[in-house]
Design a protein around this motif. Structure first.
Motif, PDB file in Angstrom:
ATOM      1  N   THR A 101     -11.138 -10.266 -20.678  1.00 31.77           N
ATOM      2  CA  THR A 101     -11.213 -11.662 -21.102  1.00 31.77           C
ATOM      3  C   THR A 101     -10.087 -11.934 -22.085  1.00 31.77           C
ATOM      4  N   PRO A 102      -9.261 -12.951 -21.844  1.00 33.23           N
ATOM      5  CA  PRO A 102      -8.131 -13.209 -22.749  1.00 33.23           C
ATOM      6  C   PRO A 102      -8.595 -13.503 -24.175  1.00 33.23           C
ATOM      7  N   ILE A 103      -7.755 -13.151 -25.126  1.00 30.33           N
ATOM      8  CA  ILE A 103      -8.007 -13.464 -26.534  1.00 30.33           C
ATOM      9  C   ILE A 103      -6.839 -14.288 -27.042  1.00 30.33           C
ATOM     10  N   ARG A 104      -7.135 -15.414 -27.665  1.00 25.90           N
ATOM     11  CA  ARG A 104      -6.093 -16.284 -28.208  1.00 25.90           C
ATOM     12  C   ARG A 104      -6.441 -16.611 -29.648  1.00 25.90           C
ATOM     13  N   HIS A 105      -5.543 -16.222 -30.573  1.00 26.61           N
ATOM     14  CA  HIS A 105      -5.731 -16.453 -32.000  1.00 26.61           C
ATOM     15  C   HIS A 105      -7.074 -15.913 -32.477  1.00 26.61           C
ATOM     16  N   GLY A 106      -7.425 -14.719 -31.982  1.00 25.30           N
ATOM     17  CA  GLY A 106      -8.627 -14.058 -32.433  1.00 25.30           C
ATOM     18  C   GLY A 106      -9.913 -14.519 -31.777  1.00 25.30           C
ATOM     19  N   MET A 107      -9.815 -15.479 -30.869  1.00 26.46           N
ATOM     20  CA  MET A 107     -11.002 -16.024 -30.212  1.00 26.46           C
ATOM     21  C   MET A 107     -10.978 -15.675 -28.728  1.00 26.46           C
ATOM     22  N   ILE A 108     -12.148 -15.293 -28.199  1.00 22.35           N
ATOM     23  CA  ILE A 108     -12.255 -15.005 -26.776  1.00 22.35           C
ATOM     24  C   ILE A 108     -12.134 -16.298 -25.980  1.00 22.35           C
ATOM     25  N   ILE A 166     -12.969 -17.938 -22.524  1.00 16.23           N
ATOM     26  CA  ILE A 166     -13.757 -17.789 -21.312  1.00 16.23           C
ATOM     27  C   ILE A 166     -13.117 -18.625 -20.209  1.00 16.23           C
ATOM     28  N   LEU A 167     -12.636 -17.969 -19.162  1.00 17.33           N
ATOM     29  CA  LEU A 167     -12.025 -18.686 -18.049  1.00 17.33           C
ATOM     30  C   LEU A 167     -13.103 -19.487 -17.312  1.00 17.33           C
ATOM     31  N   VAL A 191      -9.394 -17.081  -7.961  1.00 17.29           N
ATOM     32  CA  VAL A 191     -10.425 -18.001  -8.401  1.00 17.29           C
ATOM     33  C   VAL A 191     -11.367 -17.223  -9.307  1.00 17.29           C
ATOM     34  N   MET A 192     -11.742 -17.835 -10.406  1.00 17.26           N
ATOM     35  CA  MET A 192     -12.631 -17.197 -11.369  1.00 17.26           C
ATOM     36  C   MET A 192     -14.062 -17.264 -10.853  1.00 17.26           C
ATOM     37  N   LEU A 193     -14.744 -16.111 -10.776  1.00 16.90           N
ATOM     38  CA  LEU A 193     -16.111 -16.060 -10.252  1.00 16.90           C
ATOM     39  C   LEU A 193     -17.157 -16.030 -11.364  1.00 16.90           C
TER      40      LEU A 193
END
Length: 252
Positions: free
Chosen positions: A47-54, A56-57, A79-81
């Motif tokens: 799961t990507p992390i951006r500026h310390g926050m997860i 959710i795609l 496609v995100m499942l």
């Protein structure tokens, strides 16, 4: 086919697609890694992390994945499942909707630039507030609270930009906003180095700025002014690693 190209742990960059299957160029790029092969057309990614926050795609939303591999740079759509947990880690399950396609890194950088960053101007008000906060002369808790609130409010507003050149001492980046030589800015961005997510927030001085011909885009050159020795060394190693990969990929 993807199993023959991408290894577990390889870096992935993720960018959303619109309803027509085209890149949304104004959107953020998210950084991830390949975690597991589930089925031939399904993979688990961090799961990507951006500026310390997860981050959710979105489920049932389409994305383009860029795989940084020892065999070159590849892309495919997915496609995100769903999201799921594995060993207390939140992962994303995606289904590949196209075959992996090798692309020239120069082409990719020309299309997507090198790195997405955020920046904001450091105002005189912020400088004075920071000086007051660290002066050791504040005895009034109400004043201390107000200064922290004002600084937190200032820190909410960041501009998006794209780095075109990056070094351990500074960067050249493009944005939609005009800056002036002498402006002080704060820059922040994430990158993955040796399987570890690195997060940098650096103060920089604008040393040159110009409007690009026939475009509503400004090009700025900035010099880092407060980067730590360790952060600079990691950044330089990361840059050299990317350059070595680029040279190797160009030979393939």
């Amino acid at each position: 086919m993807l199993r023959e190209i991408v290894k577990i742990g390889d870096k992935i960059e993720i960018k959303p697609l619109n309803n027509n299957g085209e890149l949304i160029n104004s959107s953020n790029i998210f950084i991830s890694q390949l975690v597991d092969y589930i089925e031939d057309d399904k993979i688990g990614i961090a799961t990507p992390i951006r500026h310390g926050m997860i981050v959710i795609l979105e489920r049932q939303k389409y994305y383009r994945l860029y795989f940084y591999t020892s065999k070159g740079l590849y892309q495919c759509n997915c496609v995100m499942l769903q999201t799921y947990r594995e060993n207390k880690t939140i992962l994303a399950l995606v289904r590949l909707t196209s075959e992996p396609e090798k692309i020239q890194r120069r082409q990719y950088y020309r299309l997507e630039c090198i790195h997405e960053i955020e920046y904001r101007i450091i105002t005189q008000e912020e400088i004075k507030l920071e000086e007051r906060l660290h002066s050791g002369k504040i005895t009034d808790s109400h004043e201390l609270s107000n200064i922290k609130k004002k600084l937190a409010q200032i820190d909410k507003f960041w501009n998006q930009a794209s780095v075109m050149d990056l070094s351990g001492g500074g960067c050249r980046f493009n944005s939609l906003h005009e800056l002036q030589a002498g402006d002080k800015i704060r820059v922040r961005f994430d990158y993955i180095f040796r399987d570890e997510l690195k997060k940098l927030e650096i103060t920089a001085d604008i040393i040159a700025s110009r409007k690009l011909p026939d475009r509503s885009v400004y090009e700025h050159r900035a010099e880092f002014s407060n980067i730590t020795k360790n952060d600079r060394e990691d950044l330089i190693k990361y840059i050299f690693e990317q350059e070595r990969r680029l040279r190797r990929n160009d030979k393939i």
